[in-house]
Every structure is written in structure tokens, then in C-alpha cells.
Design an enzyme around this catalytic site. Structure first.
Site, mmCIF file in Angstrom:
data_model
loop_
_atom_site.group_PDB
_atom_site.id
_atom_site.type_symbol
_atom_site.label_atom_id
_atom_site.label_comp_id
_atom_site.label_asym_id
_atom_site.label_seq_id
_atom_site.Cartn_x
_atom_site.Cartn_y
_atom_site.Cartn_z
ATOM 1 C CE LYS A 26 36.403 35.481 23.403
ATOM 2 N NZ LYS A 26 35.447 35.387 24.535
ATOM 3 C CG ASP A 79 35.435 34.408 33.762
ATOM 4 O OD1 ASP A 79 35.962 34.399 34.895
ATOM 5 O OD2 ASP A 79 36.094 34.352 32.714
ATOM 6 N N GLY A 115 42.451 35.574 26.199
ATOM 7 C CA GLY A 115 41.706 34.904 27.247
ATOM 8 C C GLY A 115 41.806 33.400 27.124
#
Length: 981
Positions: free
Chosen positions: A694, A800, A673
Site C-alpha cells: 500500500k 470504515d 483507496g
């Protein structure tokens, strides 16, 4: 063929001038809320080709407007009197818009009008009595507006009327007795209208009536016996209407499916003749004053799925065994009565039962030991306030969908089943208090660690038992009541790991020692009750710093010293300190003695020390400033907020993550991302748990703020449709560089984008999502947004939302992820920050973000609307085929409602025997239903993605519409499956 086309063109060109002027006047008053003209009414196009306009083709109607149908387009404006000039208009359908103003009396001049539907708007004023002049009217629907005044009795002269729907308005007066003149009426809906008076006997003359809804009014008197004449009636709904008297005989209503008479003041008995209405599927008589026994005859209702006789208070006797014959029953509510006897074994035959409520009766005996095996679909089991004894059946562990378990105020004893919570991942409420349950060692408390895996568990009430043990580590718990047991020792420091706690009650035990500092980590705590223990020491200052704490009870302990003067301690009515004789200070309203202990004796010594310290402070300050300046140039100043957030989770080391991901190998890379990459890993110190890691790219501007936002958001929220954070890592790597990562639960089915666009993402092994799966995913995402937007104390904006941020677990349940741009509503941020200026992804971000507007929940709703359109068209909002002037939203909007099948994803249609999708020009009935459902969902997507934020629907309203669409579609599918067997 050519002659027909030419004729059609001459017909269109020859449209009546008056009709054209009337439609032009109507168009001139319309807008879509954003100031732009509506998507129809182009003056360069013949009127009969306008969207929603139909013209006659033969005889005297040739070239005359016969229908104007523009439902659900979000139109704003008023209806002009000019529409009364459409002499041959048969259908006027403008439901589901935002029209306002009064209904023009001129509509009564439409002599040929047969269908008038203006429901779900904001019309005001009175219902025009002139509508009685529309003698051919068959449908009159004005439901859900702001109309007031009385129902015009003149409407009762419309002998051809089949549907009269005036509910959800603010009408006054009574139901006209002339209603009985509407001999052809099939549906009468007057609910939620503030009507008074009685129910006219004349309604019994409506022999063809199928549906009757009069609930939520202020009707007086009794139910007229004449309703028993309505042999065609299928739906009889009169709840919350203040009716009295007994239930008249309705045994002739052999077609009745729904009987809803709850929340009145009806008396008498539950009629035995109910058992003769073999078609009944829903019966609700709750909150009345019915008496007597539950008739055995109810056991003959083989089609019944819901029976609610709760809150009558006068029903006596036992639960009849015949209820065990109701094989289709899914909900049985008998709460708040005076039922006696034991738990009928026959109820264990109801294998479809998911809701069983027996609360507040006089039932006794033991709970059936095999109840969980016989009723595997139980979701709600409530038997509070009875006289059950024995143990809690361990077989309840086999009811894997159990959400609510309540046995409060009984005489249950023994141990709590250790298996509880191991299989029931959906448990949200466990209330076992005020029994005689026991637990004496750690082996008895296995169930607590099992409950820690129930991500939806919000309330655990174990108070007033005989439990002795550690309180456990329930990280997702919202309410914990452990009062009046036999707990001794100190308050365990592990309580600080219950991050979601809002209410904690451990009063009435034998706890000793001090209040542990870990309790200060419960940032969301609202209520804390530690009264009636043997706690000692001072009241810790951190309690005053807990901003959400609104009620604090420390009464009857052995606390001493000064009471803090901030936070909850500033409210004397919310802070209870009685029975602590050695406390002092605090605000004057607490009326505690001042704190003089040894203060005056040591004043001189303290003064000398203070003066000495102050004399050398300037020198120390200068040295410190020089050191700080030197240190700042050697190393960046750490962010104290990050440290604070990291403390909210069990920390994991960089080395552990390296080991879990095989050195962050590319083979384990599952996504990337804006601010980092996501790797699949396996935590060796946690039963080989598969996780998603992540890793933040800290060289990317805004990555640190993204880390902060994601941690802070996921620290606060708990919802089944949000991705779950497991731990964090804020450390340095092997090269000495700053390293930050977040560890989540791993969801094996990837993200929604991969399912919608498999070829692009290289995921061709995915099968296409069918309509049911897409509906469920859409509902999951809407549920998560509704939760975020209603979060207290401040709504959370995701910022988002897009398909790649919707993850799917093994059961294809959707979980919204990536809160790297999330904000609390009205959250302040540094305007110079790159993170602060980001507002989502192109194509999904709301248009107002492009001009610098603050984030809002309406912005999330816009993104959700675009996501819906993408889900059901399988086209990205950035696809080049639309062009900048069109876009996905306008592309869909132009196709609705007539050409929705042309823009929907053709993979939603079933395949033929050769594996090809059915072509749009060869739809059968099933395909048309799929197209219809898809069109309805698309309309919701359009409503969510309106240009102006104020025109967008609330996410909660969109969620309810989607759930209704899903339920109706699944019912059709189920019925088709049944009929084909």
C-alpha cells in the site's frame, strides 16, 4: 374471483370495533426506540391488513383478530390491558422485542388463546395466575425476561399445554408438584431460574415429555427415579443444579439424545446401562463425585459425538478399549480423575476426534508414535499432569488443525519435534514445561522459527526442562515461559522483535550480562520475570517507562546502582528486588539504602561544572533557536511518532519495493483507496513471498495520519480475521520526495465487494458466493470486530467497515483490512485535521457521525449491519433504486419477515438444470430453508443498524446468533447429504 375479492374487502371493512380499539391502544404504546412509530399500524389501512395481524374469515370469527405476531422488530413499550379484549385471539407472538412492564392479568381473558410467546423481552413482575383461564393454551413461552415470584400452580391445570418455557428469569420457590397434571406436555424449560427445592416425582408422569431442562438452579435432593418412565425423552439437561445422590436407572429412555448432568454432587458409579441408550449423541457427567470404572458398555454408543466424564476425581481403573468403537466421537474429556494404565491404542480408531482431554490422571507409558497420523482432526490435545514418558511424537505435526498442545508435568524427554508449527498454522497454545526435554544446538530449535508463522500463537511454555539455546523470534507470541532450563549467555537482543509479548518468564537460568535495551521495545509487556539468573549492571530506566508493566521480578541477580522511581517501580508490592545487595534508592517502601556512593566527594566539582554550563546556556539557546528557525524553513519537521512506529517493524527500502512491484507497474495495481494505491509484489529477499504494498499518496490531506493510524493499530492487534502487516517503509524516493508504504500479506481472492458485484468490478470470473460461504464470511468479520471492540487496554474502532475492506484468502477466510481511519476509543486527535474529521464511507457510516458525534463501537456495529444486508441482498446501500427516503435498511425492513425472499439475492438459490436460478414463486423445501436462513441474517443486520446507537445489538451477541444459524444450517445440509447417499 371478483366475488371473493369483494367479500374479502367487505370482511376487512367490517372488522370488530373493539378489536380495532385494542390494537390501536397497543400501537399507541409502541415505539422502535428512536421515537418513530413502529413499521405497522397505519390508521388509514384496515386493521386486518396491518402487518402481523390476521383476522378470521368464517363463522363467528369472521372479521375478528385471531393473531398478533410481531417478533424481532425491536419494539419498545408496555403491553396494555386492552389486548384482553381481543376475544378470538389465538396467537400472541411478541418475542425478541424490548417490551417491559408487567404482564397484564387481562391476558387471562383470552379464552381461545393457544399460543403465547413473549420470550426474549424485559417483562417484570409476576407470572399472572389468570393465564390458567386460557384453557386452550398449548404454548406458554416467557423465557428470558425479568419475571420474579413463584410459578403459579394454577398453570398446572392447563391440560392441553405442550410447551412450558419459563427459564432465564429470577423465579423463586420450587417446581409445583402439580406439574404432573400436564399430561400433554412435550417441553419443560425451567433452567437459569433460581428455583429451589427438589425435582418433583410427578414429572415422571409426563409420558409425552421430549425435552426437560432444569439446569442452573438451586435444586436440592436427588434425581427422582420416576424420570426413568419418560420413554419419549430426547433431551435431559440438569447441569449446575446442586443435586446429590446417585444417577437413577434411565435405561428405558431409548430415545435419549442428550444427557447433561454435570456440575452437581452426584455420587456412585458411571452407570453401565448408559451403553444401552444407543441413540445418545451427547453425555456430560463432569464435575461430580462419581467413582468406580468407566464401563466397557459405553463402547456401544455408536451415535455418541461428545463424552465428558471429567472432574469426578474418584474414577479409577484404566480407559476401556471399548471407547475406541465410538466412531462418531469428536470430543472425549476424561480430565481430573484417577485413571491409570497406558494410552489405549484403540483410541486411535477415533478418526473424527478433535478434542482429547486426559489431564490430571495417573496415565503412564509412551504416547503413541502415530497419534497424529491416526487422529488427523485433532484440535486440542491435553495430557498435562500424568506420568507419560518417551518423546513427543513427531507425527503430531500431521495434525494440521492442532490449536492446543499441552504435555505439562510428565516425564517426556528427547527433543521437541522440529516440524512442530510448520503445518499447524492455527496453533494458539503450546505448553511443554516441567518435563525432561532437551535441546543443545540450533538444529534443535527449528520448531521455534516454525512457530513464528503461527499467527494465532498466544502462549509458549517451555519452562523446567533441559533446554539450551537462543530463544528465537516469535513476533506474535503473547506469553513466553522459558524458566528453569539451562540457558546461558546473554539475553538475546532479538527478544525485542517479539512485539506481542505480554508475559515473559526466563527465570531460573544462567543468563549473564545486562538487560538489553531492545527489551524496551515490548510496549505491551505486562509481566517480566528475570529472577534467579546472573544478570548484572544497573536496572535500565526504560523499565520504568513501560506503561503496561504491572509485575517485575529481578530477584537474585547481581544488579547494582539506583532503582528508578517511575512506572512499575512506584509499586513496591509488584516489584521484586530481593537478593541484589548493591541496589540503592527507589521509593521508601522498598527499604533500600540511600545512594551515597561518591556523590558527596564529587559535589563541589559537579557544582562548578553546573554553574559553568548555566552561564553559557543562554548563548547556546539563542544560536540553537536561530538554526532551528532556518532549518524549519528549508525542510518540513519530521514526525517523531512516525519514526517510533516505523521502528516496530523490520524496515524495507524504497528500492526493494520498486523491485518487488516492477516499478509500481499498472499491471500490478490491485486496488486504490482514499489515501493511496495497493500493488501486488514479490519480495526477492524473502523466499519470493507475494505481498500487497500500500503506497500512501502523501499529497492527499490526512494520508500521513492514516499511515500512523494503520501502523499503530496493526502493531497492537493479532487476529486470524485481521489483515497481517509484514513491514513498513518510511523513506524518500529516487526524486528525493517523502515516501511511505505498508506491506501486507497478499490475499489471492480479492475483496468481498468484487465477489458481490463482479460485473461492476470487472471480476466476472468469480462464481457467486453460496449461503454457507456468506455465513462464514459474516462470522469472520464479526469475530474480528468483537476482538477489536474488546481489545485491552482500549477498544479499537475501525471506522470504515465495508465490503471492499474485507479481503479473502485462498481458503475464503475473511480478513478485515484498511485501518487508515482506525482509532482507539477516546483517542484525542487534532480537530483541524482532515483525517480527524473523517468517519467512514457514505452509506456505511453511522448516521450519528453525520452530526459530528465521536466515533464509537456502535458506529462499527452499524457499518457491519449494512454490510450484512448488502451481502445477502447484493445491493449497495447507495443504489439509486431505493431513493433517499428508503435506503437499503428500510428496503429490507419493510420486506421482513413475510417477503424476505423477494429482497434476498436470488443467486443464493440453487440453479436449475439449465443454469437459471429458481424463481421465487417455485420454492421447494430446500429453497424455503435458504430463504428462512437469509431472513434470520437480515434481521440481525436490521438490529445492528438501528438508528439510535443505544438500540444496536452488541457485536458479540450478533456473532453468537450468526454462529447458531450457521451450525443449524450446516447440520441440515449434512443430514441431507447423508440421507441422499
Amino acid at each position: 374471483m371478483a366475488t371473493g375479492v369483494a367479500s374479502s374487502r367487505r370482511h376487512v371493512a367490517a372488522v370488530d370495533v373493539d378489536d380495532g380499539l385494542a390494537l390501536t391502544a397497543f400501537m399507541a404504546r409502541m415505539s422502535t426506540g428512536s421515537g418513530s412509530p413502529p413499521p405497522w399500524g397505519n390508521r388509514s389501512v384496515p386493521v386486518c391488513r396491518w402487518r402481523g395481524v390476521a383476522c378470521g374469515a368464517r363463522g363467528r370469527r369472521r372479521g375478528r383478530v385471531v393473531a398478533l405476531e410481531l417478533p424481532g422488530l425491536g419494539l419498545r413499550g408496555t403491553v396494555p390491558p386492552d389486548l384482553g379484549n381481543l376475544t378470538y385471539l389465538r396467537r400472541l407472538h411478541l418475542a425478541g422485542n424490548r417490551l417491559h412492564g408487567v404482564l397484564p392479568p387481562e391476558l387471562g381473558g383470552l379464552a381461545e388463546l393457544s399460543h403465547l410467546n413473549l420470550s426474549d423481552n424485559a417483562f417484570q413482575g409476576q407470572i399472572p395466575a389468570s393465564l390458567a383461564n386460557c384453557t386452550g393454551l398449548e404454548v406458554l413461552a416467557l423465557y428470558n425476561n425479568r419475571l420474579h415470584g413463584e410459578i403459579p400452580p394454577e398453570l398446572c391445570s392447563l391440560r392441553g399445554l405442550r410447551v412450558l418455557s419459563l427459564g432465564m428469569n429470577t423465579l423463586t420457590g420450587s417446581i409445583p408438584s402439580e406439574i404432573g397434571n400436564l399430561a400433554n406436555l412435550m417441553t419443560l424449560n425451567l433452567q437459569f431460574s433460581n428455583l429451589t427445592g427438589g425435582i418433583p416425582e410427578e414429572i415422571g408422569d409426563l409420558a409425552g415429555l421430549v425435552g426437560l431442562g432444569l439446569g442452573s438452579n438451586q435444586l436440592a435432593g436427588s434425581i427422582p427415579a420416576s424420570l426413568g418412565n419418560l420413554s419419549a425423552l430426547k433431551y435431559l439437561s440438569i447441569p449446575s443444579a446442586e443435586l446429590t445422590g446417585s444417577i437413577p436407572s434411565l435405561q428405558n429412555l431409548s430415545s435419549l439424545l442428550v444427557l447433561e448432568l454435570g456440575e452437581n454432587n452426584l455420587q456412585g458409579t458411571v452407570p453401565a446401562w448408559l451403553g444401552n441408550l444407543s441413540s445418545l449423541v451427547f453425555v456430560s457427567l463432569q464435575q461430580n463425585r462419581l467413582s468406580g470404572h468407566i464401563p466397557e458398555s459405553l463402547g456401544r454408543l455408536q451415535m455418541l459425538t461428545s463424552l465428558d466424564l471429567s472432574q469426578n476425581n474418584l474414577i479409577s481403573g484404566s480407559i476401556p478399549d471399548s471407547l475406541g468403537n465410538l466412531g462418531a466421537l469428536s470430543s472425549l474429556r476424561l480430565d481430573y480423575n484417577k485413571l491409570e494404565g497406558s494410552f489405549p491404542p484403540s483410541l486411535l480408531n477415533l478418526s473424527s476426534l478433535d478434542d482429547l482431554g486426559l489431564q490430571s490422571n495417573r496415565l503412564s507409558g509412551a504416547l503413541p508414535p502415530d497419534i497424529g497420523n491416526k487422529l488427523p482432526n485433532l484440535q486440542r490435545f491435553v495430557v498435562d499432569i500424568n506420568q507419560f514418558h518417551g518423546t513427543i511424537p513427531p507425527s503430531l505435526c500431521n495434525a494440521t488443525m492442532l490449536q492446543v498442545l499441552q504435555t505439562v508435568y510428565n516425564f517426556l524427554s528427547g527433543r521437541i519435534p522440529q516440524c512442530l508449527g510448520i503445518q499447524q498454522k492455527s496453533l494458539s497454545v503450546v505448553a511443554l514445561s516441567k518435563n525432561q526435554l532437551e535441546a543443545t544446538n540450533d538444529a534443535d530449535w527449528v520448531f521455534l522459527s516454525s512457530l513464528a508463522n503461527c499467527s494465532n500463537l498466544n502462549a509458549l511454555d517451555l519452562g523446567y526442562n533441559k533446554l539450551q539455546a537462543e530463544m528465537g523470534n516469535l513476533k506474535n507470541l503473547g506469553e513466553f515461559d522459558f524458566s528453569s532450563n539451562n540457558i546461558s549467555g546473554e539475553i538475546p537482543t532479538s527478544i525485542g522483535e517479539c512485539k506481542s509479548l505480554q508475559q515473559l518468564n526466563i527465570s531460573g537460568n544462567s543468563l549473564q550480562g545486562i538487560i538489553p535495551s531492545s527489551l524496551g521495545q515490548l510496549k505491551g509487556l505486562l509481566v517480566l520475570d528475570l529472577s534467579d539468573n546472573n544478570l548484572s549492571g544497573g536496572i535500565p530506566a526504560f523499565l520504568g517507562g513501560m506503561r503496561g508493566l504491572s509485575i517485575l521480578n529481578l530477584s537474585y541477580n547481581k544488579f547494582e546502582g539506583e532503582v528508578p522511581r517511575d512506572g512499575v517501580f512506584l509499586n513496591a508490592t509488584a516489584t521484586f528486588l530481593t537478593g541484589n545487595d548493591d541496589l540503592c534508592g527507589g521509593i521508601p517502601e522498598m527499604k533500600l539504602p540511600p545512594c551515597f556512593n561518591q556523590t558527596t566527594k564529587k559535589a563541589s566539582r559537579k557544582l562548578i561544572i553546573i554553574i559553568s554550563i548555566c552561564s553559557i546556556m543562554p548563548l547556546i539557546t539563542l544560536i540553537f533557536m536561530l538554526f532551528a528557525f532556518y532549518y524549519r524553513n528549508k525542510k518540513a519537521k519530521p514526525n517523531p511518532q512516525i519514526s517510533l512506529i516505523s521502528e516496530q517493524y523490520t524496515r524495507v527500502s524504497y528500492a526493494e519495493l520498486v523491485n518487488a512491484t516492477n516499478g509500481f507497474a499498472s499491471d500490478n495495481l490491485i486496488g486504490a483507496g482514499s489515501f493511496g494505491s495497493v500493488y501486488k509484489g514479490r519480495m526477492t529477499n524473502n523466499d519470493q513471498q507475494v505481498v500487497a504494498v500500500k503506497v500512501l499518496n502523501l499529497t492527499q490531506r490526512g494520508a500521513s495520519q492514516s499511515f500512523m493510524a494503520e501502523c499503530e493499530t496493526l502493531r497492537c492487534v493479532r487476529h486470524r480475521n485481521l489483515v497481517k502487516i509484514l513491514t513498513v517503509c518510511s523513506s524518500i524516493d529516487f526524486q528525493g520526495n517523502e515516501f511511505k508504504a505498508i506491506v501486507y500479506e497478499y490475499l489471492p481472492n480479492g475483496n468481498l465487494d468484487q465477489w458481490l458485484h463482479p460485473n461492476i468490478m470487472g471480476q466476472s470470473e468469480h462464481k457467486a458466493l453460496d449461503l454457507t460461504a456468506r455465513l462464514r464470511i459474516a462470522i469472520d468479520v464479526a469475530s474480528s470486530l468483537e476482538y477489536l471492540h474488546q481489545y485491552k487496554p482500549s477498544p479499537i474502532i475501525h471506522c470504515d467497515l465495508k465490503p471492499s475492506n474485507v479481503l479473502l484468502d485462498s481458503d475464503m477466510v475473511a480478513h478485515v483490512s484498511d485501518f487508515g481511519l482506525a482509532r482507539f476509543l477516546h483517542q484525542e486527535s487534532e480537530k483541524s485535521s482532515g483525517w480527524a474529521s473523517m468517519r467512514g464511507t457514505v452509506g456505511y457510516a453511522a448516521p450519528e457521525y453525520g452530526i459530528g458525534n465521536e466515533v464509537s463501537i456502535q458506529g462499527d456495529v452499524y457499518s457491519y449491519g449494512i454490510l450484512l444486508l448488502e451481502m445477502f441482498t447484493r445491493k449497495r446501500p447507495t443504489d439509486g433504486e431505493f431513493g433517499e427516503a428508503v435506503g437499503l435498511r428500510k428496503y429490507v425492513q419493510m420486506a421482513l419477515p413475510d417477503n424476505a425472499a423477494n429482497v434476498m439475492d436470488q443467486q443464493l438459490l440453487p440453479e436449475t438444470e439449465d443454469g437459471e436460478a429458481i424463481k421465487s414463486n417455485s420454492y421447494n423445501g430446500k429453497d424455503l430453508r435458504i430463504a428462512c436462513v437469509t431472513s434470520s441474517v437480515m434481521r440481525i443486520g436490521i438490529s445492528c443498524s438501528e438508528e439510535a446507537p443505544t438500540d444496536r445489538v452488541q457485536i458479540g451477541d450478533a456473532l453468537k446468533e450468526l454462529q447458531a444459524i450457521r451450525d443449524k444450517f450446516e447440520k441440515h445440509v449434512s443430514n441431507e447429504g447423508t440421507s441422499s447417499q
